[in-house]
Design an enzyme around this catalytic site. Structure first.
Site, mmCIF file in Angstrom:
data_model
loop_
_atom_site.group_PDB
_atom_site.id
_atom_site.type_symbol
_atom_site.label_atom_id
_atom_site.label_comp_id
_atom_site.label_asym_id
_atom_site.label_seq_id
_atom_site.Cartn_x
_atom_site.Cartn_y
_atom_site.Cartn_z
ATOM 1 N N GLU A 163 -22.531 6.399 -2.713
ATOM 2 C CA GLU A 163 -23.876 5.864 -2.414
ATOM 3 C C GLU A 163 -24.141 6.079 -0.930
ATOM 4 O O GLU A 163 -23.214 6.389 -0.179
ATOM 5 C CB GLU A 163 -23.941 4.369 -2.763
ATOM 6 C CG GLU A 163 -22.910 3.560 -2.020
ATOM 7 C CD GLU A 163 -22.510 2.277 -2.745
ATOM 8 O OE1 GLU A 163 -22.848 2.090 -3.919
ATOM 9 O OE2 GLU A 163 -21.821 1.483 -2.096
ATOM 10 N N ARG A 210 0.834 -1.216 0.000
ATOM 11 C CA ARG A 210 0.000 0.000 0.000
ATOM 12 C C ARG A 210 0.858 1.250 0.000
ATOM 13 O O ARG A 210 0.538 2.261 -0.617
ATOM 14 C CB ARG A 210 -0.963 -0.034 1.197
ATOM 15 C CG ARG A 210 -2.059 -1.067 1.019
ATOM 16 C CD ARG A 210 -2.946 -1.136 2.222
ATOM 17 N NE ARG A 210 -3.648 0.119 2.437
ATOM 18 C CZ ARG A 210 -4.196 0.439 3.609
ATOM 19 N NH1 ARG A 210 -4.083 -0.386 4.642
ATOM 20 N NH2 ARG A 210 -4.832 1.585 3.754
ATOM 21 N N VAL A 241 -4.704 6.793 5.207
ATOM 22 C CA VAL A 241 -3.288 6.771 5.595
ATOM 23 C C VAL A 241 -2.402 7.208 4.428
ATOM 24 O O VAL A 241 -1.176 7.240 4.567
ATOM 25 C CB VAL A 241 -2.893 5.356 6.097
ATOM 26 C CG1 VAL A 241 -3.586 5.072 7.428
ATOM 27 C CG2 VAL A 241 -3.211 4.269 5.085
ATOM 28 N N HIS A 278 -6.071 7.829 11.734
ATOM 29 C CA HIS A 278 -5.659 6.421 11.678
ATOM 30 C C HIS A 278 -4.186 6.287 11.309
ATOM 31 O O HIS A 278 -3.744 5.223 10.879
ATOM 32 C CB HIS A 278 -6.508 5.654 10.662
ATOM 33 C CG HIS A 278 -7.934 5.472 11.118
ATOM 34 N ND1 HIS A 278 -8.934 5.064 10.270
ATOM 35 C CD2 HIS A 278 -8.530 5.673 12.323
ATOM 36 C CE1 HIS A 278 -10.088 5.004 10.937
ATOM 37 N NE2 HIS A 278 -9.863 5.371 12.174
ATOM 38 N N ASN A 302 -21.012 11.214 -1.026
ATOM 39 C CA ASN A 302 -20.568 9.830 -1.147
ATOM 40 C C ASN A 302 -21.046 9.237 -2.466
ATOM 41 O O ASN A 302 -21.975 9.758 -3.089
ATOM 42 C CB ASN A 302 -21.135 9.026 0.034
ATOM 43 C CG ASN A 302 -20.204 7.903 0.469
ATOM 44 O OD1 ASN A 302 -18.995 8.086 0.592
ATOM 45 N ND2 ASN A 302 -20.764 6.731 0.689
HETATM 46 C C1 BV8 Z 1 -11.229 2.398 18.852
HETATM 47 C C2 BV8 Z 1 -5.910 1.140 9.691
HETATM 48 C C3 BV8 Z 1 -11.311 2.651 21.148
HETATM 49 C C4 BV8 Z 1 -5.011 1.782 8.743
HETATM 50 C C5 BV8 Z 1 -8.286 1.269 10.138
HETATM 51 C C6 BV8 Z 1 -18.018 1.552 19.017
HETATM 52 C C7 BV8 Z 1 -17.299 2.564 19.631
HETATM 53 C C8 BV8 Z 1 -15.917 2.545 19.624
HETATM 54 C C9 BV8 Z 1 -15.226 1.505 18.970
HETATM 55 C C10 BV8 Z 1 -15.937 0.497 18.354
HETATM 56 C C11 BV8 Z 1 -17.320 0.518 18.373
HETATM 57 N N1 BV8 Z 1 -17.744 -0.586 17.714
HETATM 58 C C12 BV8 Z 1 -16.675 -1.284 17.254
HETATM 59 C C13 BV8 Z 1 -15.557 -0.661 17.647
HETATM 60 C C14 BV8 Z 1 -14.206 -1.120 17.370
HETATM 61 C C15 BV8 Z 1 -13.678 -0.714 16.009
HETATM 62 C C16 BV8 Z 1 -14.708 -0.636 14.919
HETATM 63 O O1 BV8 Z 1 -15.197 0.423 14.591
HETATM 64 N N2 BV8 Z 1 -14.995 -1.785 14.318
HETATM 65 C C17 BV8 Z 1 -15.924 -1.813 13.205
HETATM 66 C C18 BV8 Z 1 -15.424 -2.813 12.165
HETATM 67 C C19 BV8 Z 1 -17.298 -2.155 13.745
HETATM 68 N N3 BV8 Z 1 -12.999 0.565 16.102
HETATM 69 C C20 BV8 Z 1 -11.720 0.586 16.521
HETATM 70 O O2 BV8 Z 1 -11.114 -0.399 16.915
HETATM 71 C C21 BV8 Z 1 -11.020 1.943 16.538
HETATM 72 N N4 BV8 Z 1 -10.452 2.120 17.810
HETATM 73 O O3 BV8 Z 1 -12.411 2.538 18.777
HETATM 74 O O4 BV8 Z 1 -10.524 2.489 19.985
HETATM 75 C C22 BV8 Z 1 -10.458 2.340 22.253
HETATM 76 C C23 BV8 Z 1 -10.925 2.673 23.486
HETATM 77 C C24 BV8 Z 1 -10.146 2.402 24.537
HETATM 78 C C25 BV8 Z 1 -8.906 1.797 24.372
HETATM 79 C C26 BV8 Z 1 -8.453 1.450 23.106
HETATM 80 C C27 BV8 Z 1 -9.240 1.713 22.038
HETATM 81 C C28 BV8 Z 1 -9.874 1.989 15.555
HETATM 82 C C29 BV8 Z 1 -10.391 1.997 14.150
HETATM 83 C C30 BV8 Z 1 -9.235 2.197 13.168
HETATM 84 C C31 BV8 Z 1 -8.991 0.908 12.429
HETATM 85 N N5 BV8 Z 1 -7.999 1.095 11.391
HETATM 86 N N6 BV8 Z 1 -7.308 1.338 9.261
HETATM 87 C C32 BV8 Z 1 -5.262 1.228 7.379
HETATM 88 O O5 BV8 Z 1 -4.962 0.043 7.172
HETATM 89 O O6 BV8 Z 1 -5.755 1.982 6.540
HETATM 90 S S1 BV8 Z 1 -9.905 1.437 9.675
HETATM 91 C C33 BV8 Z 1 -10.147 1.231 7.995
HETATM 92 O O7 BV8 Z 1 -11.542 1.408 7.749
HETATM 93 C C34 BV8 Z 1 -9.507 2.310 7.183
HETATM 94 O O8 BV8 Z 1 -8.515 3.021 7.852
HETATM 95 C C35 BV8 Z 1 -10.627 3.237 6.840
HETATM 96 O O9 BV8 Z 1 -10.311 4.519 7.219
HETATM 97 C C36 BV8 Z 1 -11.707 2.789 7.707
HETATM 98 C C37 BV8 Z 1 -13.088 3.179 7.278
HETATM 99 O O10 BV8 Z 1 -13.287 2.785 5.970
HETATM 100 P P1 BV8 Z 1 -13.760 3.894 4.916
HETATM 101 O O11 BV8 Z 1 -12.701 4.917 4.815
HETATM 102 O O12 BV8 Z 1 -15.134 4.357 5.235
HETATM 103 O O13 BV8 Z 1 -13.724 3.022 3.597
HETATM 104 P P2 BV8 Z 1 -14.825 1.981 3.143
HETATM 105 O O14 BV8 Z 1 -14.179 1.120 2.094
HETATM 106 O O15 BV8 Z 1 -15.471 1.333 4.327
HETATM 107 O O16 BV8 Z 1 -15.933 2.894 2.440
HETATM 108 C C38 BV8 Z 1 -15.588 3.611 1.275
HETATM 109 C C39 BV8 Z 1 -16.741 4.552 0.994
HETATM 110 O O17 BV8 Z 1 -16.403 5.347 -0.143
HETATM 111 C C40 BV8 Z 1 -18.020 3.817 0.639
HETATM 112 O O18 BV8 Z 1 -19.112 4.431 1.301
HETATM 113 C C41 BV8 Z 1 -18.147 4.017 -0.880
HETATM 114 O O19 BV8 Z 1 -19.514 4.115 -1.308
HETATM 115 C C42 BV8 Z 1 -17.451 5.342 -1.067
HETATM 116 N N7 BV8 Z 1 -16.840 5.517 -2.380
HETATM 117 C C43 BV8 Z 1 -16.231 4.573 -3.162
HETATM 118 N N8 BV8 Z 1 -15.806 5.165 -4.300
HETATM 119 C C44 BV8 Z 1 -16.121 6.479 -4.236
HETATM 120 C C45 BV8 Z 1 -16.778 6.703 -3.017
HETATM 121 N N9 BV8 Z 1 -17.246 7.918 -2.663
HETATM 122 C C46 BV8 Z 1 -17.051 8.935 -3.545
HETATM 123 N N10 BV8 Z 1 -16.427 8.792 -4.732
HETATM 124 C C47 BV8 Z 1 -15.951 7.586 -5.113
HETATM 125 N N11 BV8 Z 1 -15.346 7.455 -6.298
#
Ligand code: BV8
Length: 232
Positions: free
Chosen positions: A202, A58, A92, A108, A200
């Site tokens: 969608e 990446r 990132v 992140h 977005n």
């Molecule tokens: C934490 C690493 C707390 C780097 C990533 C509730 C509350 C708090 C936490 C949680 C909770 N529930 C669950 C959790 C835990 C977890 C979480 O959220 N899990 C999910 C799966 C349910 N969260 C965590 O662990 C976070 N930490 O909460 O810590 C804590 C408290 C105390 C002590 C310790 C900790 C940490 C989260 C960070 C994880 N790391 N990445 C890397 O490899 O990149 S996250 C990963 O997904 C990416 O970094 C990315 O940023 C992130 C989100 O994805 P998106 O950017 O939205 O991308 P995605 O593909 O999903 O969507 C793309 C969108 O673009 C789509 O909507 C699509 O339609 C659109 N699109 C596509 N093409 C286009 C477009 N739009 C416009 N134009 C286009 N052409």
């Protein structure tokens, strides 16, 4: 000209048209790897070669990528909007900075950063990182990409909550709203009285939380929104 404080959250979708994969779209990064294997501390501990390989690929891809019209439009907004503009990115890659944005928080982490898991030293990441690399500060073979994995605390959270509370306008661009705490930012901003906009491809899972939405590719809808914002 409004002096609104604008806070913008970006996700992988803003970089999609620059050729960088998203996570959850068809064929996205998570389709090729399980999250647990490449984006958690446990996965890194289990197989550091796999995780370094994932981020090395990446990092190389991102280094060759160019910002697109959406990144450029946000840099223009920061330069020309009389009020404060802050980008909080989940990405990132360095495409916001390459486009000229200065006020960017990488919640992140970044592919450009390296971190020592033993002494917390940070330095510019080399093009490729390997598990036997030694930390330049403490000499331990405990180096890792300076990115935030699942279960780890995202960076700059105190600053981000403060900016969300003060925002007049909150815009989420190219994010699926699947990952917390970023997915909760729209509610936080709305509670502080912000007007909330989703730009977005969608509807995201949080679409019903936004006061205004516009769907289409970021390279079209973001420049259109910036033009409209600058003419207010
Ligand atoms: C934490 C690493 C707390 C780097 C990533 C509730 C509350 C708090 C936490 C949680 C909770 N529930 C669950 C959790 C835990 C977890 C979480 O959220 N899990 C999910 C799966 C349910 N969260 C965590 O662990 C976070 N930490 O909460 O810590 C804590 C408290 C105390 C002590 C310790 C900790 C940490 C989260 C960070 C994880 N790391 N990445 C890397 O490899 O990149 S996250 C990963 O997904 C990416 O970094 C990315 O940023 C992130 C989100 O994805 P998106 O950017 O939205 O991308 P995605 O593909 O999903 O969507 C793309 C969108 O673009 C789509 O909507 C699509 O339609 C659109 N699109 C596509 N093409 C286009 C477009 N739009 C416009 N134009 C286009 N052409």
């Amino acid at each position: 000209m409004s002096k609104d404080k604008i806070v913008i959250l970006t996700g992988a979708g803003i970089s999609a048209e620059s050729g960088l994969g998203t996570f959850r779209d068809e064929g996205g990064l998570w389709a090729q790897h399980r999250i647990e294997d490449v984006a958690t501390p446990e996965g890194f501990h289990r197989d550091p070669d796999l995780v370094h390989g994932f981020y090395n690929a990446r990092r190389a891809h991102a280094a060759k990528a160019s910002p697109n019209a959406a990144h450029t439009a946000l840099a223009q907004l920061e330069a020309e909007h009389p009020g404060n503009v802050l980008i909080v990115t989940q990405n990132v890659d360095a495409l916001h900075e390459k486009a000229g944005s200065k006020n960017v928080l990488h919640m992140h982490g970044t592919l450009a950063g390296a971190l020592c898991g033993r002494c917390d030293h940070r330095w510019p990441a080399p093009p490729e990182m390997h598990k036997d690399d030694l930390c330049p500060a403490c000499g331990s073979a405990a180096t890792r990409p300076d990115v935030v994995w699942f279960g780890e605390m995202p960076y700059h959270m105190d600053d981000i909550w403060t900016h969300l509370a003060q925002a007049d306008t909150f815009v989420a661009i190219g994010t699926s709203g699947e990952v917390y705490p970023a997915a909760a930012f729209v509610q936080e901003a709305a509670m502080g009285g912000a007007h909330t906009i989703e730009l977005n491809l969608e509807p995201s899972t949080r679409v019903s939380d936004f006061a205004e939405t516009c769907f289409g590719p970021a390279t079209r809808i973001v420049p259109d929104w910036v033009t409209q914002e600058l003419s207010r």
